[in-house]
Write a protein that holds these residues in place. Sequence first.
Motif, PDB file in Angstrom:
ATOM      1  N   PRO A  32       0.870  -0.992  -0.143  1.00 34.96           N
ATOM      2  CA  PRO A  32       0.278   0.100  -0.156  1.00 34.96           C
ATOM      3  C   PRO A  32       0.771   1.336  -0.028  1.00 34.96           C
ATOM      4  O   PRO A  32       1.696   1.379   0.723  1.00 34.96           O
ATOM      5  CB  PRO A  32      -0.812  -0.158   1.434  1.00 34.96           C
ATOM      6  N   LEU A  33       1.033   2.510  -0.697  1.00 33.49           N
ATOM      7  CA  LEU A  33       0.728   3.698  -1.138  1.00 33.49           C
ATOM      8  C   LEU A  33       0.457   4.493  -0.045  1.00 33.49           C
ATOM      9  O   LEU A  33       0.025   3.928   0.589  1.00 33.49           O
ATOM     10  CB  LEU A  33       0.886   4.188  -1.428  1.00 33.49           C
ATOM     11  N   ALA A  34       1.779   4.929   0.589  1.00 31.80           N
ATOM     12  CA  ALA A  34       1.655   6.260   1.564  1.00 31.80           C
ATOM     13  C   ALA A  34       0.956   7.660   1.152  1.00 31.80           C
ATOM     14  O   ALA A  34       0.957   7.481  -0.258  1.00 31.80           O
ATOM     15  CB  ALA A  34       3.053   6.653   2.141  1.00 31.80           C
ATOM     16  N   GLN A  35       0.123   7.961   1.781  1.00 30.73           N
ATOM     17  CA  GLN A  35      -0.922   9.113   1.933  1.00 30.73           C
ATOM     18  C   GLN A  35       0.217  10.409   2.057  1.00 30.73           C
ATOM     19  O   GLN A  35       0.154  10.312   3.673  1.00 30.73           O
ATOM     20  CB  GLN A  35      -2.594   9.301   1.701  1.00 30.73           C
ATOM     21  N   PHE A  36      -0.024  11.347   1.481  1.00 30.79           N
ATOM     22  CA  PHE A  36       0.204  12.340   2.221  1.00 30.79           C
ATOM     23  C   PHE A  36      -0.395  13.269   2.666  1.00 30.79           C
ATOM     24  O   PHE A  36      -0.929  13.846   1.216  1.00 30.79           O
ATOM     25  CB  PHE A  36       1.779  12.993   1.207  1.00 30.79           C
ATOM     26  N   LYS A  37       0.003  14.460   3.417  1.00 28.55           N
ATOM     27  CA  LYS A  37      -0.493  16.412   3.430  1.00 28.55           C
ATOM     28  C   LYS A  37       1.257  16.542   3.529  1.00 28.55           C
ATOM     29  O   LYS A  37       1.810  16.442   4.061  1.00 28.55           O
ATOM     30  CB  LYS A  37      -1.080  16.630   5.055  1.00 28.55           C
ATOM     31  N   VAL A  38       1.108  17.973   2.508  1.00 31.21           N
ATOM     32  CA  VAL A  38       1.997  18.292   2.774  1.00 31.21           C
ATOM     33  C   VAL A  38       2.453  19.902   2.848  1.00 31.21           C
ATOM     34  O   VAL A  38       1.466  20.623   2.810  1.00 31.21           O
ATOM     35  CB  VAL A  38       2.662  18.680   1.031  1.00 31.21           C
ATOM     36  N   GLY A  39       3.652  20.075   4.544  1.00 29.42           N
ATOM     37  CA  GLY A  39       3.186  21.428   4.644  1.00 29.42           C
ATOM     38  C   GLY A  39       4.643  22.092   4.188  1.00 29.42           C
ATOM     39  O   GLY A  39       5.606  21.860   3.370  1.00 29.42           O
ATOM     40  N   VAL A  40       4.299  23.584   4.144  1.00 27.46           N
ATOM     41  CA  VAL A  40       5.861  24.304   3.299  1.00 27.46           C
ATOM     42  C   VAL A  40       6.697  25.123   5.220  1.00 27.46           C
ATOM     43  O   VAL A  40       5.067  25.599   5.134  1.00 27.46           O
ATOM     44  CB  VAL A  40       5.260  25.511   1.998  1.00 27.46           C
ATOM     45  N   ASP A  41       7.668  24.910   5.352  1.00 27.79           N
ATOM     46  CA  ASP A  41       8.068  26.020   5.975  1.00 27.79           C
ATOM     47  C   ASP A  41       8.837  26.589   5.570  1.00 27.79           C
ATOM     48  O   ASP A  41      10.368  26.793   5.153  1.00 27.79           O
ATOM     49  CB  ASP A  41       8.805  25.164   7.254  1.00 27.79           C
ATOM     50  N   ASN A  42       8.313  27.767   5.860  1.00 27.36           N
ATOM     51  CA  ASN A  42      10.140  29.521   5.137  1.00 27.36           C
ATOM     52  C   ASN A  42      10.679  29.438   6.491  1.00 27.36           C
ATOM     53  O   ASN A  42      10.325  30.064   7.608  1.00 27.36           O
ATOM     54  CB  ASN A  42       9.311  30.391   4.925  1.00 27.36           C
ATOM     55  N   VAL A  43      11.610  29.515   5.964  1.00 28.20           N
ATOM     56  CA  VAL A  43      13.575  30.209   6.884  1.00 28.20           C
ATOM     57  C   VAL A  43      13.446  31.689   6.399  1.00 28.20           C
ATOM     58  O   VAL A  43      14.033  31.626   5.208  1.00 28.20           O
ATOM     59  CB  VAL A  43      14.152  29.148   6.709  1.00 28.20           C
ATOM     60  N   ILE A  44      13.051  32.324   6.517  1.00 27.94           N
ATOM     61  CA  ILE A  44      12.850  33.368   6.012  1.00 27.94           C
ATOM     62  C   ILE A  44      13.666  34.776   6.862  1.00 27.94           C
ATOM     63  O   ILE A  44      13.693  35.031   8.195  1.00 27.94           O
ATOM     64  CB  ILE A  44      11.531  35.078   6.824  1.00 27.94           C
ATOM     65  N   PHE A  45      15.017  35.006   6.148  1.00 29.08           N
ATOM     66  CA  PHE A  45      16.325  36.236   6.860  1.00 29.08           C
ATOM     67  C   PHE A  45      16.455  37.235   6.672  1.00 29.08           C
ATOM     68  O   PHE A  45      15.383  38.083   5.564  1.00 29.08           O
ATOM     69  CB  PHE A  45      17.400  35.271   6.608  1.00 29.08           C
ATOM     70  N   SER A  46      16.733  38.521   7.732  1.00 26.10           N
ATOM     71  CA  SER A  46      16.777  39.525   7.599  1.00 26.10           C
ATOM     72  C   SER A  46      17.635  39.891   8.414  1.00 26.10           C
ATOM     73  O   SER A  46      17.921  39.805   9.021  1.00 26.10           O
ATOM     74  CB  SER A  46      15.547  39.903   7.336  1.00 26.10           C
ATOM     75  N   VAL A  47      18.130  40.778   8.002  1.00 27.06           N
ATOM     76  CA  VAL A  47      19.211  42.435   8.717  1.00 27.06           C
ATOM     77  C   VAL A  47      19.135  43.325   9.323  1.00 27.06           C
ATOM     78  O   VAL A  47      18.849  44.293   8.322  1.00 27.06           O
ATOM     79  CB  VAL A  47      20.447  42.018   7.228  1.00 27.06           C
ATOM     80  N   ASP A  48      19.196  43.590  10.136  1.00 29.47           N
ATOM     81  CA  ASP A  48      19.558  44.388  10.783  1.00 29.47           C
ATOM     82  C   ASP A  48      20.469  45.678  10.638  1.00 29.47           C
ATOM     83  O   ASP A  48      21.658  44.848  11.056  1.00 29.47           O
ATOM     84  CB  ASP A  48      19.155  43.634  12.186  1.00 29.47           C
ATOM     85  N   THR A  49      20.610  45.455   9.834  1.00 32.85           N
ATOM     86  CA  THR A  49      21.483  47.135   9.542  1.00 32.85           C
ATOM     87  C   THR A  49      22.217  47.538  11.094  1.00 32.85           C
ATOM     88  O   THR A  49      23.654  48.412  10.787  1.00 32.85           O
ATOM     89  CB  THR A  49      20.933  47.815   8.164  1.00 32.85           C
ATOM     90  N   ASP A  50      21.303  48.064  11.870  1.00 35.71           N
ATOM     91  CA  ASP A  50      21.885  49.277  13.261  1.00 35.71           C
ATOM     92  C   ASP A  50      22.542  48.731  13.458  1.00 35.71           C
ATOM     93  O   ASP A  50      23.423  49.074  14.460  1.00 35.71           O
ATOM     94  CB  ASP A  50      20.230  49.953  13.441  1.00 35.71           C
ATOM     95  N   GLN A  51      22.175  47.114  14.051  1.00 30.21           N
ATOM     96  CA  GLN A  51      22.328  46.352  15.160  1.00 30.21           C
ATOM     97  C   GLN A  51      23.869  45.243  14.880  1.00 30.21           C
ATOM     98  O   GLN A  51      24.118  44.793  15.627  1.00 30.21           O
ATOM     99  CB  GLN A  51      21.781  45.762  15.942  1.00 30.21           C
ATOM    100  N   ASN A  52      23.766  45.631  13.730  1.00 27.11           N
ATOM    101  CA  ASN A  52      24.367  44.385  12.588  1.00 27.11           C
ATOM    102  C   ASN A  52      24.413  43.078  13.187  1.00 27.11           C
ATOM    103  O   ASN A  52      25.119  41.626  13.527  1.00 27.11           O
ATOM    104  CB  ASN A  52      26.084  44.943  13.155  1.00 27.11           C
ATOM    105  N   ARG A  53      22.910  42.697  13.002  1.00 26.98           N
ATOM    106  CA  ARG A  53      22.720  41.319  13.704  1.00 26.98           C
ATOM    107  C   ARG A  53      22.157  40.342  12.790  1.00 26.98           C
ATOM    108  O   ARG A  53      20.963  41.065  11.287  1.00 26.98           O
ATOM    109  CB  ARG A  53      21.551  41.281  14.707  1.00 26.98           C
ATOM    110  N   LEU A  54      21.745  38.975  12.206  1.00 28.84           N
ATOM    111  CA  LEU A  54      21.097  38.544  11.361  1.00 28.84           C
ATOM    112  C   LEU A  54      19.510  38.006  12.021  1.00 28.84           C
ATOM    113  O   LEU A  54      20.219  37.348  13.376  1.00 28.84           O
ATOM    114  CB  LEU A  54      21.788  37.596  10.742  1.00 28.84           C
TER     115      LEU A  54
END
Lengths: 238, 238
Positions: free
Chosen positions: A15-37
């Motif tokens: 028997p084949l597996a049934q899937f639900k599919v999720g999407v997860d985002n790694v959203i980066f940004s740069v804080d130029t004032d405090q020099n932090r990722l």
Amino acid sequence: MGGNKPRSPLIPPQPLAQFKVGVDNVIFSVDTDQNRLLVLLVMRDAEPFRDRWCLPGTLVRQGESLESAAYRILAEKIRVQNLYLEQLFTFDPSSTEDLRYLSVSYFALAHLAEAELIADGVSGIAWYPVNQVPSLAFNHNQILEYGHRRLCNKLQYSPVAFDVLPELFTLGDLYQLYTTVLGENFSDYSNFRSRLLKLGFLQETGDKTSRGAGRPASLYRFNAQAFAPFKDKPMIFI
Amino acid sequence: MGGNKPRSPLIPPQPLAQFKVGVDNVIFSVDTDQNRLLVLLVMRDAEPFRDRWCLPGTLVRQGESLESAAYRILAEKIRVQNLYLEQLFTFDPSSTEDLRYLSVSYFALAHLAEAELIADGVSGIAWYPVNQVPSLAFNHNQILEYGHRRLCNKLQYSPVAFDVLPELFTLGDLYQLYTTVLGENFSDYSNFRSRLLKLGFLQETGDKTSRGAGRPASLYRFNAQAFAPFKDKPMIFI
DNA sequence: CCAAAAGTGTTCCCGGTACACCCATGG
DNA sequence: CCATGGGTGTACCGGGAACACTTTTGG
């Protein structure tokens, strides 16, 4: 016995597996004032892992592509002009249950100054410095870690930075973005500068900008045509 | 009207998509005699695309992880000792139908001499030179292309080659593997040689091997401990 | 003795690194 | 006039590229 054994049945025996599919985002940004990722986290308001931080994610709906889903969840959380998005990895967390979930992760880089958070009033949402993220729901720490490595690599051999900088930028802006992500001593400013200019895909506009004290900086524009020859070649900014 | 609008319903308003998930393998191998890079193809014996070549693939079964499925289809086609396997990309070919398929592709590098093809008597199976592959079923040409790029990159900054070489190998073996994949003039042999030896993770065994005419070659062994410091650092063999 | 393959060494040159130094602006 | 940030120049050094050369085998 002795007869031909049945071969290539139309219905597979297992028997084949049934899937639900999720999407997860790694959203980066740069804080130029405090020099932090920074990385964008949201607070879960449902079980499991209620009240734990996690990466913004969603389940893929009917008639919606993976990438659309990634953009949808992104658009629900922030408004951005400039953005870079690419698929990261597909995780397969639970392999025992009957109804299975797959998590396709995406990795994005956004320009902080232009990224406006959308607070929906219910659950929390926040930029976290990547070196201060708490323990996240699911395997999201792992995904984040994975995305962080990818970001560091991408910066060095591909022009992602320009997808995330405004149309016109100074070399100082560019340099700061690199140092915040890659660490303070990844390169001398003057060397970074001359290397990049020599490559020839930065177009000087002639305009200058003055931000407080100091000599005004020239504004540059990324020239995609001039970059083309470097496409897919092993190029290193470092 | 004027009341609170309902928020965060437990059941999402949009119906979620149901997926079946397929795994497609891009399995490379190196023909050291004729200096060609090969890819493993199988002949489809069912619709759609009957009688067209395609990448070996399978649908993921219940209770089976993605990676297990990749290994299963691999084990059905060839017997190998040495192998490198990693996830490539997740394709999302049909985004309109109700029951959707997702294709998670894997990329593998196998040692040809030790890879024994398993002919199942029904459908064809063959090693194709990568620059002579015909038009494949589905989007498999695209996947292959993607895998090929990944292979070229991986070779240059990671020690995949040693996963696919026998325990003991000569520098000539290693060099030939690189030239076949990366092209004839990727580097001078003597430079390749000295660079690699200087890095210090190749252990000379003291044994030598003589293959026909020519001076016997020293046999080396990959030393994973000595390689450790290079892990995740931008290292280039080229 | 010659061809073939392994292994060594040498020279040249480009490009990265580490600086020191000049320039333009605000306060 | 000084601090601040932008921009230029130079001297050194290591490593890659190209190539000549030696060594050891089989025929």
